[in-house]
Design an enzyme around this catalytic site. Sequence first.
Site, PDB file in Angstrom:
ATOM      1  N   CYS A  46      56.309 -62.916  27.955  1.00 62.29           N
ATOM      2  CA  CYS A  46      54.928 -63.413  28.032  1.00 62.29           C
ATOM      3  C   CYS A  46      54.832 -64.865  27.566  1.00 62.29           C
ATOM      4  O   CYS A  46      53.874 -65.565  27.889  1.00 62.29           O
ATOM      5  CB  CYS A  46      54.001 -62.529  27.205  1.00 62.29           C
ATOM      6  SG  CYS A  46      54.433 -62.418  25.458  1.00 62.29           S
ATOM      7  N   ARG A  48      57.572 -67.209  27.847  1.00 67.37           N
ATOM      8  CA  ARG A  48      58.527 -68.137  28.467  1.00 67.37           C
ATOM      9  C   ARG A  48      59.123 -67.537  29.739  1.00 67.37           C
ATOM     10  O   ARG A  48      59.240 -66.314  29.873  1.00 67.37           O
ATOM     11  CB  ARG A  48      59.641 -68.484  27.488  1.00 67.37           C
ATOM     12  CG  ARG A  48      60.617 -67.358  27.202  1.00 67.37           C
ATOM     13  CD  ARG A  48      61.656 -67.717  26.144  1.00 67.37           C
ATOM     14  NE  ARG A  48      61.013 -67.935  24.854  1.00 67.37           N
ATOM     15  CZ  ARG A  48      60.902 -69.131  24.272  1.00 67.37           C
ATOM     16  NH1 ARG A  48      61.399 -70.203  24.857  1.00 67.37           N
ATOM     17  NH2 ARG A  48      60.312 -69.247  23.101  1.00 67.37           N
ATOM     18  N   SER A  99      59.493 -69.518  18.961  1.00 66.68           N
ATOM     19  CA  SER A  99      58.425 -68.551  19.220  1.00 66.68           C
ATOM     20  C   SER A  99      57.098 -69.070  18.676  1.00 66.68           C
ATOM     21  O   SER A  99      57.071 -69.813  17.692  1.00 66.68           O
ATOM     22  CB  SER A  99      58.750 -67.211  18.552  1.00 66.68           C
ATOM     23  OG  SER A  99      59.934 -66.646  19.063  1.00 66.68           O
ATOM     24  N   GLU A 105      60.642 -60.949  15.889  1.00 70.61           N
ATOM     25  CA  GLU A 105      61.898 -60.281  16.221  1.00 70.61           C
ATOM     26  C   GLU A 105      61.946 -59.729  17.639  1.00 70.61           C
ATOM     27  O   GLU A 105      63.019 -59.393  18.138  1.00 70.61           O
ATOM     28  CB  GLU A 105      62.149 -59.140  15.222  1.00 70.61           C
ATOM     29  CG  GLU A 105      63.569 -58.650  15.218  1.00 70.61           C
ATOM     30  CD  GLU A 105      63.870 -57.734  14.050  1.00 70.61           C
ATOM     31  OE1 GLU A 105      65.000 -57.224  13.999  1.00 70.61           O
ATOM     32  OE2 GLU A 105      62.992 -57.522  13.194  1.00 70.61           O
ATOM     33  N   GLY A 175      48.840 -50.026  29.172  1.00 67.60           N
ATOM     34  CA  GLY A 175      50.194 -50.565  29.277  1.00 67.60           C
ATOM     35  C   GLY A 175      51.053 -49.952  28.198  1.00 67.60           C
ATOM     36  O   GLY A 175      50.951 -50.338  27.033  1.00 67.60           O
ATOM     37  N   GLY A 177      54.441 -49.806  27.779  1.00 69.81           N
ATOM     38  CA  GLY A 177      55.832 -50.258  27.728  1.00 69.81           C
ATOM     39  C   GLY A 177      56.207 -50.672  26.317  1.00 69.81           C
ATOM     40  O   GLY A 177      55.761 -50.071  25.337  1.00 69.81           O
ATOM     41  N   ASN A 178      57.010 -51.737  26.198  1.00 73.39           N
ATOM     42  CA  ASN A 178      57.499 -52.157  24.880  1.00 73.39           C
ATOM     43  C   ASN A 178      56.380 -52.598  23.941  1.00 73.39           C
ATOM     44  O   ASN A 178      56.379 -52.258  22.759  1.00 73.39           O
ATOM     45  CB  ASN A 178      58.519 -53.292  25.039  1.00 73.39           C
ATOM     46  CG  ASN A 178      59.807 -52.817  25.668  1.00 73.39           C
ATOM     47  OD1 ASN A 178      60.174 -51.653  25.527  1.00 73.39           O
ATOM     48  ND2 ASN A 178      60.498 -53.689  26.371  1.00 73.39           N
ATOM     49  N   GLY A 180      53.149 -51.756  24.183  1.00 74.89           N
ATOM     50  CA  GLY A 180      52.353 -50.569  23.881  1.00 74.89           C
ATOM     51  C   GLY A 180      52.999 -49.721  22.807  1.00 74.89           C
ATOM     52  O   GLY A 180      52.331 -49.225  21.885  1.00 74.89           O
TER      53      GLY A 180
END
Length: 394
Positions: A46, A48, A99, A105, A175, A177-178, A180
């Site tokens: 989200c 880069r 970041s 992380e 959503g 996924g990771n 969520g």
Amino acid sequence: MLWVIGINHKVEVDIRQKFSLTKTKLQEKLISLKKLADEVIILSTCNRTEIYFFSEEYVDIEKIFTELDWDRRYMPLFYIYKDKDCIKHLFEVVCGFDSLLIGEEQIVAQVKEAKDIAKQVGGKNPVLERLFEVALKCSKEFRTKARLNEHPITIASVVGKVLKESNIRKIAIIGLGNIGFLFCNYFKNSDVDKVFLIGRKNERIDQFVKLYPGKFEYSDKKDAISEAQCLICSTSAPHAVVHKDDIPDGKNLLIFDLAVPRDVDVEVYKLPNVKVIDIDQVHKMDATSREIRISKMQENYNIIEKYIDEFIEWLGFRQYRNLIIEVKRHAEQLCKAQVKYLKNVDSREREEVERLLIRMANLYIDRAIEVLREAHKEGSGEICSNLIKRIFLK
């Protein structure tokens, strides 16, 4: 030549989302970019989109934009780093220096996933795979020595702080996924009353529903939005998934749109009782332990420098790989030729003698390789390699 072309959080999300790649699209582009370079790995998050290349020759950026169907007008917004600068950039990225949430992380898992997808789809990437593996190894040591776990930061913790301050206790997540999963893991120990889960069921999310049945439940999108005080969006859809019609008339709602491209349609932003906070705004909310993390990270920057030197040394020594292969092949041929002179032995004994001779030859060759490695470090690798050729190949 080793190099990277990319765009990151320093460019606003409205532009950045034009270059975001879904997993399916990323896999397609990996294959097409292989026409331009020997090795390719794409890192798309989200924050880069970066494309790492290894090839004998530099690939013109216009060809890359053409292959990816990207608008060339945005080329000046992209950065390009070559060789050592490229290595340094990746190591800083995976260690959290680049970041928006300094030291976060999640980027570690994203870098690993980028490497794995490239391996599955694009075939062999020996140099780039090694680069990414060393970067991940560097990150592990760096984060341990800098003790970043003592001052953890995630998107979930930043959002959670806002929800607590606003006394929001009913949340919907679209959503699963990771991101969520990250939020579910955060909310399981928080004082929120209800978490509505919108999206395809999966085993990782099922565990929260089973272990915390009163707190987590799967729900229809419209029903969940009607009940919730806050909506967290983090899908990987290439288009908006939350529209004006999904929001009940006059409803007060806080929305965190953490997706790139955006999950929330622009018309939703105009609703008078709805406040939408995008991914870039969330990152700006991190202030509590930012300075502490920056200080600890700067104190341990020498770890990154150590691994940069390690990879550069490996890359430089790689020029001798054909010589090493040729020496070992030649030694094996000599060993097999000598075995033919053996008499009064059966085939099994002959094979054992052959294996023993090859093993002994490789012991001497391995020692020669170590001497070559030391000579390379000292700047006399070419002289040493010529000696090895004279000894083993002539």
